[in-house]
Design an enzyme around this catalytic site. Structure first.
Site, PDB file in Angstrom:
ATOM      1  N   GLU A 310       0.793  -1.233   0.000  1.00 30.79           N
ATOM      2  CA  GLU A 310       0.000   0.000   0.000  1.00 30.79           C
ATOM      3  C   GLU A 310       0.826   1.283   0.000  1.00 30.79           C
ATOM      4  OE1 GLU A 310      -4.159  -1.164   2.016  1.00 30.79           O
ATOM      5  OE2 GLU A 310      -2.569  -0.934   3.486  1.00 30.79           O
TER       6      GLU A 310
HETATM    7  C1  ACM Z   1      -2.349  -5.262   4.102  1.00 31.05           C
HETATM    8  O1  ACM Z   1      -3.467  -5.661   4.488  1.00 31.05           O
HETATM    9  N1  ACM Z   1      -2.177  -4.008   3.726  1.00 31.05           N
HETATM   10  C2  ACM Z   1      -1.226  -6.152   4.012  1.00 31.05           C
END
Ligand code: ACM
Length: 670
Positions: A310
């Protein structure tokens, strides 16, 4: 509590148990089990001895097993007529790794039990099985005459705990490790840094915790204690330092690591944020080199998790210097720049003797094949990686914070029966990990979010794929849940303790009919509420939703009762009576209404009490129609389905566990 209430009438007469009847409550189920009638009487104690190899770890495991047997049976376990003999051939690996031999055999006769394993770790797995085998009736305790050959299906059976968004004290981690060992899990993945907090002491970079932790962090001594504690249980500890994104807590104290100009502050909200390390400066790698070296001394495991998830790339796109670097190095986008960062990081890890593991996003072209990929976005990406030659573990489908029932997790198989992977590719799937993200979890509630559901995931990862009956899983899970409570976990007791705190009285019986059929809303619903209500990491987690466990017994027990009843509504009088008693209990008593009005958090659930009355009435009416075979009055069905639709909507961040079976009941009426 709720299971007994809902199905009490059906389960009132347990079958008389005798020594010849073995009730299999093993969790996880062993690879091979054969059962003969009869058993080894341990009512007057049993001597447990090691006849071959032993070391401190195995001696401690035996002492602990003896203590637990004594607790369970109320009998001093010492040498006598009955004996358990443990033959371990030798020690496990000096640093437990993927190839640790965890297999064991267990043979029980009327005279003795013999546990054999190649390693002390295998012997410890077998001891957990032995403890789960204990049978009892009014006359005493015994071990059934079984022969077990057992070994795990997958090598990597983990639990990740996010200790950044909410910190978990050492004691919580240690009791969680106890529970993991009880269900034969072998990896504790410790998420130690994220935007919301940096949780491990660095002596080289003291401002990481000094400015990034609010004083909530593990000292190096504590981290070493946890590593040793886990090792004593045959559990590896894989630390995660989530970079280059999810790194706000690093740059609060060390803004020069960042791609934007500080100052930065610890993130208090949840989601994806812009702060990201600067991958273009050699100083970033020099910092990471020293940091990784320091952590490598604390965490002996072969793997170090670098996160990698992310990264929104915003700060990289905004920074002209980074844009120029990308242009000069022919890096076409931020994903390519992160791949560049990962390659440099990989060299640092290798220098310190570590192999890399990262979330899905690290899987980019040219990623070396020895990097392990942890799939969180879907089972497909795990298979895609395996086809390209990468080893991987599965976490998509095992997110405990989603508040899904155990049955949902149980149905997720890292290598499902219909896989299109070749055997060589399938062997690259190392296993999986349950994930406890901690946006809405704190020390008081974490046990009830992890357990008992994680035991179902542990079984999926240990037992053969063909062990897949959901009903049987729930039958055994209800027993395992009690065993885990006996080990010191608070997943059952926390609900009542929290309800007592909310109500300000010990007299909370009147709340039970309602609390038993409510569970937390799913993660998305809670997150949306949190965003619109200014919830931060500092907000207390002391609402009704925090008291309620996900997937309480009512969900499966009530569904089971309704489906059995619906097989033949005219003939199934026992189920009808049980359902009718349950529906009558849904009529809120004056005491329930009084308790619900006793605090603002409980008062938010007042509409649920009124809905519960409607659901009880609906249920009784449906029973009348179905048992008599009469058609419904005009408009009845539509009216009742509207009530169900209304009850689906979240109230006080709770949802009912019983709506689907109620809908089935209404729909079955002519
Ligand atoms: C995640 O859930 N961002 C690994």
């Amino acid at each position: 509590m709720s299971g007994a209430m809902l199905t009490g009438a059906v389960l009132a007469q347990p079958a008389a148990v005798s020594q010849s009847q073995f009730v299999n409550t093993l969790m996880p189920q062993p690879a091979q089990l054969s059962v003969n009638s009869g058993g080894l009487d341990i009512s007057h104690g049993v001597g447990i001895s090691l006849d071959k190899f032993h070391d401190d770890r195995l001696d401690n495991a035996v002492a602990w097993a003896r203590e637990r047997l004594q607790e369970q049976t109320g009998t001093l376990m010492q040498a006598g007529a009955a004996s358990v003999v443990i033959s371990a051939d030798g020690p496990g690996q000096a640093v437990q790794g993927l190839d640790e031999d965890e297999s064991y055999t267990l043979d029980i006769t009327t005279q003795s039990a013999h546990l054999h394993a190649a390693t002390d770790v295998g012997a410890m797995r077998g001891l957990e099985t032995l403890l789960q085998l204990v049978q009892s009736d009014g006359n005493g305790f015994w071990l059934p005459m079984v022969s077990i050959q057992d070994a795990p299906r997958f090598k990597w059976r983990g639990l990740m705990i996010d200790c950044s968004r909410h910190f978990e004290p050492v004691g919580v981690i240690e009791r969680t490790l106890d529970a993991m060992a009880a269900v034969k899990m072998n990896v504790f993945h410790w998420h130690l840094s994220d935007d919301q907090g940096f949780r491990i002491e660095s002596k080289i970079y003291p401002k990481l915790t000094g400015m990034g932790s609010d004083g909530q962090f593990y000292t190096q001594e504590q981290a070493k204690e946890i590593v040793a504690y886990a090792s004593g249980l045959g559990i590896r500890v894989v630390p995660e330092f989530d970079i280059p994104g999810h790194s706000t807590s690093w740059v609060v104290g060390y803004p020069d690591l960042a791609s934007a100009t500080g100052p930065f502050t610890i993130e208090r909200h949840f989601g994806v944020f812009d702060p990201v390390m600067d991958p273009t400066r050699e100083t970033t790698y020099a910092f990471l080199d020293k940091f990784v070296g320091e952590m490598a001394d604390i965490f002996p495991d072969a793997y170090m998790h670098i996160g990698g998830d992310e990264n929104n790339g915003v700060e990289w796109k905004k920074n002209p210097r980074i844009q120029a670097f990308m242009h000069d190095h022919n890096l076409k986008d931020t994903v390519s720049l992160q791949a560049y960062f990962n390659q440099k990081l990989l060299q640092i890890l290798k220098k310190h003797g570590k192999q890399m593991i990262g979330w899905d996003e690290v899987l980019t072209p040219d990623l070396p094949k020895d990097v392990v990929v942890q799939s969180w976005r879907g089972v497909d990406s795990l298979a895609a990686g395996a086809k390209q030659g990468y080893t991987g573990i599965l976490s998509a489908g095992y997110y405990l914070d989603h508040m899904d029932p155990a049955s949902t997790h149980y149905s997720v198989d890292p290598v499902p029966a219909n896989t299109d992977l070749t055997p060589v590719q399938a062997a690259r799937v190392l296993g999986g990990e349950a994930c406890m993200w901690s946006e809405y979890v704190e020390p008081r509630t974490i046990d009830s979010r992890i357990w008992p559901r994680t035991a179902a995931i542990a079984e999926r990862l240990w037992s053969p794929r063909t062990v897949n009956s959901v009903d049987d899983m729930y039958r055994r899970l209800s027993v395992e849940s009690l065993r885990l409570e006996e080990l010191g976990l608070t997943h059952i007791s926390q609900e009542e303790a929290s309800l007592r705190a909310l109500a300000g009285t010990q007299q909370i019986d009147a709340l039970r009919p309602l609390a038993a059929v409510l569970e937390p809303v799913n993660f998305d619903t809670r997150s949306h509420w949190a965003e619109t209500h200014g919830v931060t990491t500092l907000s207390p987690l002391n609402q009704l939703v925090d008291a309620l466990p996900p997937d309480p017994p009512s969900r499966h027990d009530f569904g089971d009762l309704v489906s059995t009843y619906l097989q033949d509504p005219v003939a199934h009088h026992e189920e009808e009576a049980a359902l009718a008693a349950t529906f009558r209990s849904w009529s809120p008593s004056p005491q329930m209404m009084e308790l619900l009005s006793s605090s603002p958090q409980l008062a938010e659930a007042l509409p649920r009490a009124l809905q519960l009355t409607e659901l009880g009435t609906l249920g009784l009416e449906a029973l009348n129609y179905l048992s008599s075979g009469l058609p419904a009055a005009p408009g009845w069905k539509a009216q009742k389905l509207a009530i169900l639709d209304n009850a689906e909507k979240p109230v006080a961040l709770t949802r009912f566990t019983v709506l689907k079976p109620l809908r089935d009941l209404v729909n079955e009426v002519r």
